[in-house]
Motif scaffolding. Structure first.
Motif, PDB file in Angstrom:
ATOM      1  N   PHE A  91      14.524 -55.991 -14.453  1.00 42.91           N
ATOM      2  CA  PHE A  91      14.461 -54.658 -13.849  1.00 42.91           C
ATOM      3  C   PHE A  91      14.838 -53.642 -14.915  1.00 42.91           C
ATOM      4  O   PHE A  91      15.435 -53.965 -15.932  1.00 42.91           O
ATOM      5  N   ASP A  92      14.450 -52.411 -14.644  1.00 42.64           N
ATOM      6  CA  ASP A  92      14.761 -51.323 -15.571  1.00 42.64           C
ATOM      7  C   ASP A  92      15.162 -50.113 -14.746  1.00 42.64           C
ATOM      8  O   ASP A  92      14.445 -49.730 -13.808  1.00 42.64           O
ATOM      9  N   LEU A  93      16.306 -49.535 -15.067  1.00 44.45           N
ATOM     10  CA  LEU A  93      16.741 -48.316 -14.404  1.00 44.45           C
ATOM     11  C   LEU A  93      16.014 -47.160 -15.088  1.00 44.45           C
ATOM     12  O   LEU A  93      16.526 -46.548 -16.020  1.00 44.45           O
ATOM     13  N   THR A  94      14.811 -46.881 -14.641  1.00 48.04           N
ATOM     14  CA  THR A  94      13.923 -45.940 -15.291  1.00 48.04           C
ATOM     15  C   THR A  94      14.539 -44.542 -15.399  1.00 48.04           C
ATOM     16  O   THR A  94      14.579 -43.956 -16.474  1.00 48.04           O
ATOM     17  N   ASP A  95      15.007 -44.017 -14.286  1.00 43.23           N
ATOM     18  CA  ASP A  95      15.702 -42.733 -14.281  1.00 43.23           C
ATOM     19  C   ASP A  95      16.604 -42.701 -13.048  1.00 43.23           C
ATOM     20  O   ASP A  95      16.769 -43.710 -12.374  1.00 43.23           O
ATOM     21  N   ALA A  96      17.166 -41.539 -12.749  1.00 45.70           N
ATOM     22  CA  ALA A  96      18.106 -41.439 -11.626  1.00 45.70           C
ATOM     23  C   ALA A  96      17.435 -41.639 -10.276  1.00 45.70           C
ATOM     24  O   ALA A  96      18.123 -41.836  -9.272  1.00 45.70           O
ATOM     25  N   HIS A  97      16.105 -41.609 -10.232  1.00 51.48           N
ATOM     26  CA  HIS A  97      15.392 -41.699  -8.960  1.00 51.48           C
ATOM     27  C   HIS A  97      14.449 -42.889  -8.870  1.00 51.48           C
ATOM     28  O   HIS A  97      13.740 -43.028  -7.884  1.00 51.48           O
ATOM     29  N   THR A  98      14.445 -43.763  -9.885  1.00 53.19           N
ATOM     30  CA  THR A  98      13.471 -44.851  -9.912  1.00 53.19           C
ATOM     31  C   THR A  98      14.047 -46.105 -10.586  1.00 53.19           C
ATOM     32  O   THR A  98      14.715 -46.011 -11.608  1.00 53.19           O
ATOM     33  N   VAL A  99      13.760 -47.248  -9.983  1.00 53.76           N
ATOM     34  CA  VAL A  99      14.042 -48.548 -10.584  1.00 53.76           C
ATOM     35  C   VAL A  99      12.713 -49.285 -10.681  1.00 53.76           C
ATOM     36  O   VAL A  99      11.924 -49.284  -9.733  1.00 53.76           O
ATOM     37  N   THR A 100      12.450 -49.890 -11.822  1.00 55.52           N
ATOM     38  CA  THR A 100      11.231 -50.667 -12.015  1.00 55.52           C
ATOM     39  C   THR A 100      11.588 -52.148 -11.997  1.00 55.52           C
ATOM     40  O   THR A 100      12.503 -52.580 -12.702  1.00 55.52           O
ATOM     41  N   VAL A 101      10.898 -52.930 -11.167  1.00 46.86           N
ATOM     42  CA  VAL A 101      11.161 -54.358 -11.015  1.00 46.86           C
ATOM     43  C   VAL A 101       9.932 -55.131 -11.477  1.00 46.86           C
ATOM     44  O   VAL A 101       8.810 -54.824 -11.084  1.00 46.86           O
ATOM     45  N   SER A 102      10.157 -56.148 -12.305  1.00 50.48           N
ATOM     46  CA  SER A 102       9.086 -57.051 -12.751  1.00 50.48           C
ATOM     47  C   SER A 102       9.345 -58.427 -12.163  1.00 50.48           C
ATOM     48  O   SER A 102      10.477 -58.917 -12.190  1.00 50.48           O
ATOM     49  N   PHE A 103       8.287 -59.048 -11.643  1.00 47.31           N
ATOM     50  CA  PHE A 103       8.446 -60.353 -11.014  1.00 47.31           C
ATOM     51  C   PHE A 103       7.116 -61.088 -11.002  1.00 47.31           C
ATOM     52  O   PHE A 103       6.063 -60.504 -11.252  1.00 47.31           O
ATOM     53  N   GLN A 104       7.196 -62.362 -10.717  1.00 49.89           N
ATOM     54  CA  GLN A 104       6.006 -63.203 -10.609  1.00 49.89           C
ATOM     55  C   GLN A 104       6.057 -63.922  -9.276  1.00 49.89           C
ATOM     56  O   GLN A 104       7.120 -64.378  -8.849  1.00 49.89           O
ATOM     57  N   ILE A 105       4.905 -64.035  -8.616  1.00 50.39           N
ATOM     58  CA  ILE A 105       4.832 -64.775  -7.361  1.00 50.39           C
ATOM     59  C   ILE A 105       3.866 -65.938  -7.518  1.00 50.39           C
ATOM     60  O   ILE A 105       2.879 -65.842  -8.252  1.00 50.39           O
ATOM     61  N   SER A 106       4.173 -67.014  -6.849  1.00 51.90           N
ATOM     62  CA  SER A 106       3.274 -68.163  -6.731  1.00 51.90           C
ATOM     63  C   SER A 106       3.044 -68.362  -5.247  1.00 51.90           C
ATOM     64  O   SER A 106       3.977 -68.681  -4.505  1.00 51.90           O
TER      65      SER A 106
END
Length: 128
Positions: A54-69
């Motif tokens: 995850f990345d705390l992009t800014d004070a209003h956004t979090v970016t999550v990276s994931f993989q699904i099977s």
């Protein structure tokens, strides 16, 4: 002197004892088959999720990276969360992914937040 018929009667052998045993065995085999089928069906519809970061992009956004099977050719739905330092939910999002011929897929999604987030994660995913 004891005859074979008397012995059979005394120890419960004979044709009248066989029918309940056959019926009971058939019911047991049917129950095992039903529970086996439910187990196979349940595992065929599971979605495995691997958080990649995850990345705390800014004070209003979090970016999550994931993989699904997930099973191929089935739409997948996921709930993403952003949490604060006390594990309170400060942002969440439900994402719907269309059916795909690929079993494993990777995604990066942005979650809007209403407070200071310290992490982002995938809460759960399921097929429909």
């Amino acid at each position: 002197m004891t005859t074979p018929a008397q012995l059979d009667e005394r120890y419960g052998r004979g044709p009248r004892r066989r029918l309940p045993m056959i019926v009971g065995g058939a019911i047991a085999v049917a129950a095992i088959g039903v529970f086996g089928w439910w187990t196979v069906q349940g595992s065929a519809n599971t979605v495995d999720v691997t958080d990649r970061g995850f990345d705390l992009t800014d004070a209003h956004t979090v970016t999550v990276s994931f993989q699904i099977s997930a099973p191929a050719d089935r739409p997948v739905h996921c709930i993403l969360e952003a949490q604060d330092v006390e594990f309170g939910i400060v942002g969440w999002k439900v994402i719907d992914y269309p059916a795909s011929s690929q079993r494993a897929r990777a995604f990066t999604e942005r979650i809007p937040v209403v407070g200071e987030a310290t992490t982002g994660l995938v809460n759960s995913c399921w097929v429909s």
